[in-house]
Scaffold this motif. Structure first.
Motif, mmCIF file in Angstrom:
data_model
loop_
_atom_site.group_PDB
_atom_site.id
_atom_site.type_symbol
_atom_site.label_atom_id
_atom_site.label_comp_id
_atom_site.label_asym_id
_atom_site.label_seq_id
_atom_site.Cartn_x
_atom_site.Cartn_y
_atom_site.Cartn_z
ATOM 1 N N UNK A 1 60.536 33.185 2.224
ATOM 2 C CA UNK A 1 60.118 32.573 0.961
ATOM 3 C C UNK A 1 58.739 31.982 1.185
ATOM 4 N N UNK A 2 57.806 32.372 0.323
ATOM 5 C CA UNK A 2 56.433 31.898 0.475
ATOM 6 C C UNK A 2 55.792 31.707 -0.896
ATOM 7 N N UNK A 3 54.687 30.967 -0.891
ATOM 8 C CA UNK A 3 53.923 30.740 -2.116
ATOM 9 C C UNK A 3 53.032 31.951 -2.359
ATOM 10 N N UNK A 4 53.104 32.564 -3.543
ATOM 11 C CA UNK A 4 52.265 33.741 -3.812
ATOM 12 C C UNK A 4 50.785 33.370 -3.847
ATOM 13 N N UNK B 1 51.778 24.054 -8.690
ATOM 14 C CA UNK B 1 51.905 25.509 -8.518
ATOM 15 C C UNK B 1 52.238 25.887 -7.077
ATOM 16 N N UNK B 2 51.965 24.996 -6.137
ATOM 17 C CA UNK B 2 52.312 25.285 -4.746
ATOM 18 C C UNK B 2 53.830 25.271 -4.529
ATOM 19 N N UNK B 3 54.580 24.770 -5.506
ATOM 20 C CA UNK B 3 56.036 24.790 -5.405
ATOM 21 C C UNK B 3 56.637 26.133 -5.812
ATOM 22 N N UNK B 4 55.824 27.008 -6.433
ATOM 23 C CA UNK B 4 56.302 28.333 -6.819
ATOM 24 C C UNK B 4 56.522 29.149 -5.546
ATOM 25 N N UNK B 5 57.684 29.784 -5.455
ATOM 26 C CA UNK B 5 58.012 30.577 -4.267
ATOM 27 C C UNK B 5 58.460 31.969 -4.691
#
Length: 171
Positions: free
Chosen positions: A96-99, A120-124
């Motif tokens: 799981x990573x941030x796009x 937006x850094x919480x989007x995975x």
């Protein structure tokens, strides 16, 4: 090569007639071997251990394993296709990573949104990564090929190729 002291223009001296003296320079080297323009030599043809086996064109290639109508070629050696057993194992890890788009938008939007864009850094997103292991066995001999797989289509393709080779081995 030596020049007479009375010749100011450096005309070549006459060729020596006897054996070279230790003070004479060595003769020019002449390259031996293939010319650089010829390219690398062609590899010798691969001949299976059993000379009665017909070696034809490659039908299927799975990583470094080449399969003809009668022979399985591996870096460890060749053996007959008939009677081989094939096995496929999948080894997957999901990360799981941030796009990338979220990282760029988060950094670019800090000036305009007062820090809210850092959410937006919480989007995975889930990114599957893994390898496939193809094992071919013929009697006491075995060879394992590891193939990186980044997509479900890679897994499907390798499984289809192995199933086709299994059908050839059963003939």
């Amino acid at each position: 090569m030596t020049f007479p002291p009375d010749d100011p223009w450096g005309a070549p001296a006459p060729a020596p007639t006897g054996p070279p003296s230790p003070a004479d320079p060595l003769p020019p080297l002449i390259p031996v071997g293939p010319s650089p323009a010829a390219g690398p030599p062609a590899p010798p043809p691969r001949i299976p251990a059993d000379p009665t086996i017909y070696v034809g064109p490659v039908i299927v290639q799975i990583a470094e394993i080449e399969v003809t109508s009668t022979v399985v070629r591996t870096p460890a050696g060749d053996f007959p296709l008939a009677g081989t057993q094939w096995q496929v194992n999948d080894f997957w890890v999901t990360q799981r990573r941030t796009p990338t788009w979220a990282k760029v938008a988060g950094v670019a939007g800090v000036c305009f949104t007062g820090g809210l864009s850092l959410l937006l850094f919480l989007v995975k997103e889930s990114v599957p990564q893994g390898t496939m292991q193809v094992t071919v066995t013929s009697g006491p001999r075995q060879y394992v090929a590891r193939i990186p797989a980044t997509d479900e289509r890679d897994v499907i393709t390798v499984n289809q190729q192995v199933n086709y080779v299994r059908s050839l081995a059963a003939l």
